[in-house]
Design a protein around this motif. Sequence first.
Motif, short mmCIF file in Angstrom:
data_model
loop_
_atom_site.label_atom_id
_atom_site.label_comp_id
_atom_site.label_asym_id
_atom_site.label_seq_id
_atom_site.Cartn_x
_atom_site.Cartn_y
_atom_site.Cartn_z
N PRO A 184 0.82 -1.17 0.10
CA PRO A 184 0.12 0.00 -0.14
C PRO A 184 0.82 1.17 0.05
O PRO A 184 2.06 1.32 0.40
CB PRO A 184 -1.03 -0.04 1.31
CG PRO A 184 0.14 -1.04 2.15
CD PRO A 184 0.76 -1.97 1.30
N ASP A 185 0.38 2.40 -0.33
CA ASP A 185 0.84 3.60 -0.29
C ASP A 185 1.34 3.98 1.11
O ASP A 185 0.65 3.62 2.11
CB ASP A 185 -0.19 4.51 -0.57
CG ASP A 185 0.58 5.96 -0.91
OD1 ASP A 185 1.41 6.30 -1.66
OD2 ASP A 185 0.44 7.08 -0.05
N SER A 186 2.62 4.72 1.17
CA SER A 186 3.21 4.82 2.46
C SER A 186 2.53 5.71 3.22
O SER A 186 2.14 5.75 4.71
CB SER A 186 4.79 5.42 2.45
OG SER A 186 4.77 6.56 1.99
N SER A 187 1.90 6.88 2.80
CA SER A 187 0.90 7.81 3.43
C SER A 187 -0.24 6.91 4.09
O SER A 187 -0.82 7.27 4.90
CB SER A 187 0.49 8.79 2.47
OG SER A 187 -0.17 8.51 1.35
N LEU A 188 -0.95 5.89 3.26
CA LEU A 188 -2.32 5.19 3.62
C LEU A 188 -1.72 4.39 4.99
O LEU A 188 -2.48 4.34 6.03
CB LEU A 188 -2.76 4.27 2.32
CG LEU A 188 -3.89 3.42 2.94
CD1 LEU A 188 -4.85 4.34 3.25
CD2 LEU A 188 -4.27 2.57 1.94
N LEU A 189 -0.33 3.86 4.80
CA LEU A 189 -0.09 3.01 5.75
C LEU A 189 0.08 3.77 7.07
O LEU A 189 -0.34 3.41 8.27
CB LEU A 189 1.32 2.40 5.34
CG LEU A 189 1.60 1.03 6.34
CD1 LEU A 189 0.58 -0.22 5.83
CD2 LEU A 189 3.12 0.59 5.45
N SER A 190 0.80 5.08 7.08
CA SER A 190 1.11 5.71 8.33
C SER A 190 -0.23 6.19 8.76
O SER A 190 -0.39 6.26 10.12
CB SER A 190 1.72 6.99 7.85
OG SER A 190 3.12 6.57 7.44
N SER A 191 -1.35 6.63 7.87
CA SER A 191 -2.65 7.09 8.46
C SER A 191 -3.52 6.04 9.14
O SER A 191 -3.98 6.36 10.15
CB SER A 191 -3.52 7.54 7.02
OG SER A 191 -2.96 8.79 6.50
#
Length: 528
Positions: free
Chosen positions: A144-151
């Motif tokens: 998954p996109d890193s921003s989605l993972l962090s969110s």
Amino acid sequence: MDTKAVREILKSSRLPEAERIKQAIDRLTPNQDEVVRALIDLHLLEPRAEGRYVLRPIWVLNALAQEVMAALPSEPPETLGAALLRPHLAEHVLFALRKAFRGGDFSACSRALSALDPECPMRTAALEGCFRALGIAVLEGAEPDSSLLSSIWEAQQKLSFPRYEDVPPGPRIAMRASDAHASFCDDSTFYLACLAMSERLDRKTRKKAHPVLAPWHKKEAPAELAHLLNYASRYVHHGIHGTPAPWLLASYALAGRLYERFGSLPSRLSAPDGCATLAAPTAAVIAIRDGGSRAELPQEIGYGGDSVTGMEQEARRLGVPWEHIVEALFWDWTRTMLRGEPALVQFLKQHPERSEEVWRLAPPEALRSEGLLTPRRQDIPYWVFDSKQWEAFLDVWRDKRRDWEHSGVSWQHMPEGVARRVLLEENLEPWLRDVRTVFWAIHPKTTLQCLLILLDRQDRSGAFCLLWSTPDEQDPAVLAALGEWIERASLSPDELLRLRRWLHDRVAGRSPALHDAYRLMLQLERRS
């Protein structure tokens, strides 16, 4: 469905055409009772008491359930969360989410994040279900996109519920399943998802998290990390109706990376030199790489039925030849057989198709150990043994010859050269008749040659034991060779009598070569 009324509506001139068509469609749409009656007539619905119905046959219900589950990841968070709160659906919904995420569709996560409301149990369950399924998908290679993972990580951390002392925080809404073996719903899988996701997070985000759930930036392993991995291994090994979870090998790889990072993962529940169960395959491979095939392996490799498969995976990653792994596992077998079922035995039970491959690599020195080769083991593919392994077999057999009297599996696959050695050099006892019978069946020419050699050596005891084990179908060849030998042999009265008794037995047993046996018997009578 009232077709007469439909015709009257369409013929009416009082209504505009568009209105007539709309009313006709409404009349054509079957009502609930009509649908139910139609399904009953088609035997797709079975009435039950109190106005309840059951879909039949069962494959229709299963197909419909699969369609519903496949569509759930696309549903609004409230619908998704409501399904996750139902014990009989939760496990299936999580698997559906995992499938979507592994296929690259992460839209359910985005919707759950956008609609998150901690005061709404359905929306909270939807977020936590997506977090759990996403973590396992990441464990198995999803990206998954890193921003989605962090969110989603940060959102879950805010929802986390404190547990007992020394236990990391868990999900706010614990999953429940009607199946006691449902691994996806267990908290241990939630923690495994945390470890998988935190490996992909940036250092700044990791530092905010509980140290056991995001240990990847640390220099030393947190005290409870091995215990957490052992907790996760419960359902990874035996969670799906008693069979390993689909992400078992990925879990071994994750624990292996942690083991390599920290150098060890001692568990408070294991031996002083032990390690977390999920890290055992990596620990074993490193021990073999550094210490050779006789290295001591962690006893935890015997706890999970697929530990050897995990070792094979880790050996490829670390560049350790598979032959070295198998050799070490055989030596481990010799040391651990009294503690329980060795890891290699478990592996061969689960993967019988790999038996030949494994036994071909068995080190001869290990085969000589007590208990590895026994007459009771009928699953050993002796036909793959090389000369050194057969030499080890003979060494074991010499110590306990009587135990092997009826072990046909080993004798039936003995190569011709080894069988010849046994017949000429091992001084077979009279009671080993079954062994001689097998040699007559698989190596008749060699056995006949050995018979004549034993007679020439005047090893008459061994020769007569071999003669009396001759099968009927070999009588013609044996009698022909024996007749030639008798012509040039000097025989004592006792030897003549013993030969005559054997010939008499051949005649009495109606040998296929009865006439030859009778003629030779008369010939010996004249020499008496």
